[in-house]
Design an enzyme around this catalytic site. Structure first.
Site, PDB file in Angstrom:
ATOM      1  N   TYR A  92      51.949  20.527 116.651  1.00  0.00           N
ATOM      2  CA  TYR A  92      52.500  19.933 116.501  1.00  0.00           C
ATOM      3  C   TYR A  92      50.821  19.027 115.775  1.00  0.00           C
ATOM      4  O   TYR A  92      49.723  18.946 116.321  1.00  0.00           O
ATOM      5  CB  TYR A  92      52.700  19.200 117.402  1.00  0.00           C
ATOM      6  CG  TYR A  92      53.442  17.592 117.518  1.00  0.00           C
ATOM      7  CD1 TYR A  92      54.908  18.079 116.867  1.00  0.00           C
ATOM      8  CD2 TYR A  92      52.990  16.919 117.540  1.00  0.00           C
ATOM      9  CE1 TYR A  92      55.423  16.478 117.046  1.00  0.00           C
ATOM     10  CE2 TYR A  92      53.273  15.130 117.487  1.00  0.00           C
ATOM     11  CZ  TYR A  92      54.421  15.515 117.776  1.00  0.00           C
ATOM     12  OH  TYR A  92      55.575  14.502 117.501  1.00  0.00           O
ATOM     13  N   SER A 188      52.131  26.983 120.310  1.00  0.00           N
ATOM     14  CA  SER A 188      52.974  24.878 120.536  1.00  0.00           C
ATOM     15  C   SER A 188      54.219  24.738 119.410  1.00  0.00           C
ATOM     16  O   SER A 188      54.850  25.304 119.960  1.00  0.00           O
ATOM     17  CB  SER A 188      51.497  24.307 120.422  1.00  0.00           C
ATOM     18  OG  SER A 188      52.248  22.814 121.609  1.00  0.00           O
ATOM     19  N   GLN A 189      54.031  23.856 118.913  1.00  0.00           N
ATOM     20  CA  GLN A 189      55.504  23.575 118.282  1.00  0.00           C
ATOM     21  C   GLN A 189      55.424  25.096 116.618  1.00  0.00           C
ATOM     22  O   GLN A 189      56.314  25.093 116.951  1.00  0.00           O
ATOM     23  CB  GLN A 189      54.624  22.499 116.827  1.00  0.00           C
ATOM     24  CG  GLN A 189      56.320  22.200 115.717  1.00  0.00           C
ATOM     25  CD  GLN A 189      55.214  21.302 115.269  1.00  0.00           C
ATOM     26  OE1 GLN A 189      55.990  20.095 115.480  1.00  0.00           O
ATOM     27  NE2 GLN A 189      54.780  21.468 113.882  1.00  0.00           N
ATOM     28  N   ASP A 274      48.260  24.572 131.706  1.00  0.00           N
ATOM     29  CA  ASP A 274      49.243  23.597 130.658  1.00  0.00           C
ATOM     30  C   ASP A 274      50.126  22.999 130.688  1.00  0.00           C
ATOM     31  O   ASP A 274      51.191  23.062 131.327  1.00  0.00           O
ATOM     32  CB  ASP A 274      49.704  24.824 129.552  1.00  0.00           C
ATOM     33  CG  ASP A 274      50.126  24.182 128.623  1.00  0.00           C
ATOM     34  OD1 ASP A 274      49.913  23.153 128.087  1.00  0.00           O
ATOM     35  OD2 ASP A 274      50.467  25.280 127.542  1.00  0.00           O
ATOM     36  N   HIS A 303      47.067  24.040 127.567  1.00  0.00           N
ATOM     37  CA  HIS A 303      47.357  24.888 126.291  1.00  0.00           C
ATOM     38  C   HIS A 303      46.347  25.374 124.947  1.00  0.00           C
ATOM     39  O   HIS A 303      47.180  26.156 124.250  1.00  0.00           O
ATOM     40  CB  HIS A 303      47.898  23.394 125.870  1.00  0.00           C
ATOM     41  CG  HIS A 303      48.421  22.759 124.982  1.00  0.00           C
ATOM     42  ND1 HIS A 303      49.859  23.873 124.700  1.00  0.00           N
ATOM     43  CD2 HIS A 303      48.591  22.818 122.959  1.00  0.00           C
ATOM     44  CE1 HIS A 303      50.806  23.873 123.955  1.00  0.00           C
ATOM     45  NE2 HIS A 303      49.691  22.307 122.853  1.00  0.00           N
TER      46      HIS A 303
END
Length: 324
Positions: A92, A188-189, A274, A303
């Protein structure tokens, strides 16, 4: 921070009911096929980066509704034939950056296509792709999480997920890419996009899904207050009567539904500390995944779990699949 979510033994069995719309498959089938019909030819332009061991092409391909999306394609300069290829999706706020940001996979014998992220690229790496939208999509919180969120047809992630699927199609057009050995990957994204591409794209043979975002939204809003999920919370503080519409839209992009439709081998990662993609949301997707799967659990990581050690795990995992 310390571990804050469910204990690991509960996470391994965590599989809450999916709130999935009845037309989920029809929605994505028509979205992708409509965009495929208006695709233009992918353009590959060689770039002189002064890198001696890696070659680079600047890529422009047709994404959602034929809109132009940028990417980098890189491969070892001494390669002679089509290569196993990693199609990489980004976290992101990031864009494709510069070719020198992406040396790992080409240095290990793979080709790599790094897809730029429409309308992002101002958070950690620069981007070159606009989010072209016909007409307005209503109000939104800062960021893209609530862009067009009151209707699945206008929602930002409908466009971005379609871009990801068509990035796989476009990578296969280059002569240095083996169309039968494409891996989708992301953090992630990007992990959420890799899940979607694993389910929706025609060609991938494996997926590398690190700390995936865009999974089990209600749970994410219950246990974490960090961005990007917090953008949705702030939106609903203002648009108090729109909760049902918001979660209906999110049900079309929930990674759990894509996971339930994916059948290719996949390696996941999760950090038990996370607070951006909480472990329960990662396991909710992992436990739905319908193909052969493994997950690397990093108890004292947040993360940042998909760091160098996870990359080494991915190399070993792909080697076990006969890649590259």
């Amino acid at each position: 921070m310390a571990q804050f979510d469910l204990p690991l033994d509960e996470l391994r069995g965590y599989r809450p009911p999916r709130d999935e719309p009845a037309d989920f498959d029809a929605f994505w089938s028509s979205t992708i096929e409509n965009s495929r019909r208006v695709r233009s030819e992918t353009r590959f332009a060689d770039v002189d980066t002064r890198l001696r061991t890696i070659r680079t092409a600047d890529v422009t391909f047709s994404g959602f509704a034929g809109q132009p999306i940028r990417a980098w394609l890189q491969w070892p300069s001494d390669a002679e034939g089509p290569l196993a290829t990693v199609v990489q999706f980004l976290g992101y706020g990031g864009g494709r950056g510069k070719p020198t940001d992406w040396l790992f996979w080409a240095s290990t014998g793979f080709a790599q296509l790094v897809m730029d992220t429409r309308g992002q690229g101002g958070g950690w790496l620069s981007g070159d792709t606009s989010d072209i939208v016909d007409g307005g999509t209503g109000s939104q919180s800062p960021g893209v999480m609530t862009r067009g969120i009151l209707d699945p047809s206008t929602y930002y992630y409908r466009r971005l997920i379609t871009d990801a699927v068509l990035a796989v199609d476009s990578a296969a057009e280059h002569p240095m890419v083996d169309p039968d050995r494409i891996v989708v990957a992301g953090i992630s994204q990007g992990g959420g996009l890799a899940l979607a591409a694993a389910a929706l794209a025609r060609r991938p043979v494996a997926a590398l899904v690190d700390v995936p975002f865009l999974c089990h939204f209600r749970r994410a809003l219950e246990v974490c207050d960090t961005d990007p999920y917090a953008e949705i919370r702030r939106f609903l503080r203002v648009h108090r009567t729109e909760e049902e519409r918001v979660f209906r839209t999110l049900s079309y992009v929930d990674g759990r539904s894509f996971a339930a439709r994916a059948t290719i081998p996949a390696l996941f990662s999760v950090g038990l500390e996370d607070d951006i993609t909480p472990p329960s949301t990662v396991f909710a997707a992992y436990n739905e995944y319908d193909g052969p799967k493994e997950i690397r659990v990093w108890p004292f990581s947040g993360h940042e779990a998909p760091d160098v050690q996870q990359q080494l795990e991915q190399l070993e995992y792909l080697a076990g699949l006969g890649l590259p």
